[in-house]
Scaffold this active site. Structure first.
Site, PDB file in Angstrom:
ATOM      1  N   ASP A 124     -10.398   7.313 -47.407  1.00  0.00           N
ATOM      2  CA  ASP A 124      -9.599   7.642 -46.230  1.00  0.00           C
ATOM      3  C   ASP A 124      -9.323   9.143 -46.287  1.00  0.00           C
ATOM      4  O   ASP A 124      -8.601   9.619 -47.165  1.00  0.00           O
ATOM      5  CB  ASP A 124      -8.297   6.839 -46.244  1.00  0.00           C
ATOM      6  CG  ASP A 124      -7.464   7.054 -44.984  1.00  0.00           C
ATOM      7  OD1 ASP A 124      -7.590   8.125 -44.361  1.00  0.00           O
ATOM      8  OD2 ASP A 124      -6.664   6.161 -44.641  1.00  0.00           O
TER       9      ASP A 124
ATOM     10  N   LYS B 232      -4.371  11.104 -35.840  1.00  0.00           N
ATOM     11  CA  LYS B 232      -3.676  12.202 -36.496  1.00  0.00           C
ATOM     12  C   LYS B 232      -4.326  13.550 -36.165  1.00  0.00           C
ATOM     13  O   LYS B 232      -4.395  13.939 -35.013  1.00  0.00           O
ATOM     14  CB  LYS B 232      -3.633  11.928 -38.003  1.00  0.00           C
ATOM     15  CG  LYS B 232      -3.195  10.513 -38.391  1.00  0.00           C
ATOM     16  CD  LYS B 232      -1.835  10.128 -37.846  1.00  0.00           C
ATOM     17  CE  LYS B 232      -1.236   8.869 -38.466  1.00  0.00           C
ATOM     18  NZ  LYS B 232      -2.000   7.631 -38.251  1.00  0.00           N
TER      19      LYS B 232
END
Length: 416
Positions: A188, A213
């Site tokens: 990730d 994000k």
């Protein structure tokens, strides 16, 4: 020839965020068109049948593919150094689709002990329901991964820097151990973005992002992305992504494509601001510890210039005090927003133990080092002095309360 492959291979990442993966438009549109359609018309029945059979290329239905989402997939995959990508409805959709495409009952997965709370819930609760064994280990020592590997270990899942307190994992060391046992490594990379870290170069097989994000950067989309080999991405798209349906909408893809164009300049400002905020926090007597890869004593320093090319913009810090102090500090903030995300223009702050990592049991939080006084701040694009001044006034109000309380008990407390 314009935009030829040889030229693209020489482009810097800042250029790739704007031009990488761009598809020529039949009308010459500079901006990628938004194909806001659920389905695509066939000229004939034979054409539709051929597309469903895979005998002819072309679009069928936006859950199976869309020109706008495909351009986003190509652009992010190129930034990560992979040949292919898959766009998902959310970051958790990306985690689920990437993992479940390659797992079945009886398989074993090794997972870093400090990860996002919903990822933890997926692995510790839902995977158990399907007979997939999960073992959480502290991967800051790669030998712990070696000790956890079994004959039925199929995947190793990493977050680095880890959410919420920025633990750093040596991807290359973990990948080498996993590959000895033919296990896939998934990283990730949300906190770093492809501009600051490219896990494929360290041996990762798949890289995922919560595109909500930094990749989008404007707080108006929830989305996820998976990057990998053409074979692995085809497996994901044709199974978990297609059949479970966690696919990204064309409109969300279009918004992220727009956000990507400013990723380089945004990350530069995010990182510059974060360094200033971290340096301020280190000097505060009511802060016990500051966790930030940009600080000279952080373990990330040994990987700077190899695995990592920047510190990112997320900071965690521990207070002297208790959970009430942590909550009061957040409540006194005026500019900084209490919210559970990162990568937005706004600076966001949250209390992991009661918010993003509340799916952890108290025991699991303790093992992962997520205390009641841990605070995570995602530094935004405002003027750094304004962010720091807001923290300063909130600290003053929080610890004046404690000072008054302890003086009433006959003790004198000084915070400098």
């Amino acid at each position: 020839m314009r935009n030829n492959k040889n030229q693209k291979s020489q482009w810097q990442p800042a250029t790739m965020t704007i031009h990488g993966g761009k598809q020529p438009d039949q009308h010459g549109a500079l901006v990628a068109p938004l194909y806001q359609t659920a389905t695509f018309a066939f000229n004939t029945t034979a054409e539709g049948s051929a597309r469903f059979a895979g005998e002819e290329s072309g679009y069928i239905y936006s859950r199976l593919g869309n020109p706008t989402t495909n351009e986003l997939e190509a652009r992010v995959a190129q930034l990560e150094g992979f040949p292919a990508g898959a766009a998902c409805a959310t970051g958790m959709g990306a985690v689920s689709a990437a993992m479940l495409a390659f797992l079945q009952q009886g398989d074993h997965v090794v997972v870093a002990d400090a990860i996002y709370g919903c990822s933890f819930a997926l692995f510790s609760h839902l995977f158990k329901k399907f007979g997939i064994e999960v073992e959480f280990v502290d991967m800051t020592d790669a030998e712990n991964v070696r000790g956890a590997m079994r004959d039925n270990t199929k995947m190793v899942f990493i977050e680095t820097p880890a959410n919420p307190h920025l633990k750093i994992i040596d991807i290359a060391a973990v990948a080498a151990i996993a590959h000895e046992r033919q296990a896939r490594v998934i990283v990730d990379n949300t906190f770093m973005t492809p501009l600051l870290q490219q896990p494929r170069k360290q041996g990762a097989d798949l890289v995922i992002h919560s595109a909500t994000k930094f990749l989008n950067g404007h707080g108006d989309v929830v989305a996820g992305l998976i990057c990998g080999s053409a074979e692995d991405i085809e497996m994901i798209k044709s199974t978990t992504l297609k059949d479970m349906g966690a696919t990204m909408s064309p409109h969300d893809a279009w918004l992220i494509l727009r956000g990507l164009k400013t990723l380089d300049v945004r990350m530069e400002r995010h990182c510059q601001n974060a360094v200033k905020v971290a340096e301020y926090l280190v000097q505060q007597p009511f802060v016990r510890d500051v966790y930030f890869p940009g600080l000279p004593d952080h373990p990330a320093q040994r990987l700077m210039g190899t695995q990592m090319h920047g510190s990112g913009a997320v900071i965690a810090f521990e207070l002297h005090g208790d959970s009430q102090d942590a909550q009061r500090l957040l409540d006194y903030l005026e500019l900084i927003t209490i919210a559970v995300s990162l990568g937005d223009a706004e600076t966001l702050i949250q209390h992991p133990a009661s918010m993003t990592h509340s799916p952890y049991s108290a025991e699991a939080r303790a093992r992962a080092g997520i205390s009641e006084t841990l605070i995570r701040i995602a530094v935004g694009l405002e003027a750094a002095d304004d962010i720091i001044n807001d923290l300063a006034q909130a600290f003053a109000k929080t610890f004046v309360i404690d000072n008054t309380k302890e003086q009433q008990q006959g003790e004198t407390v000084s915070y400098g």
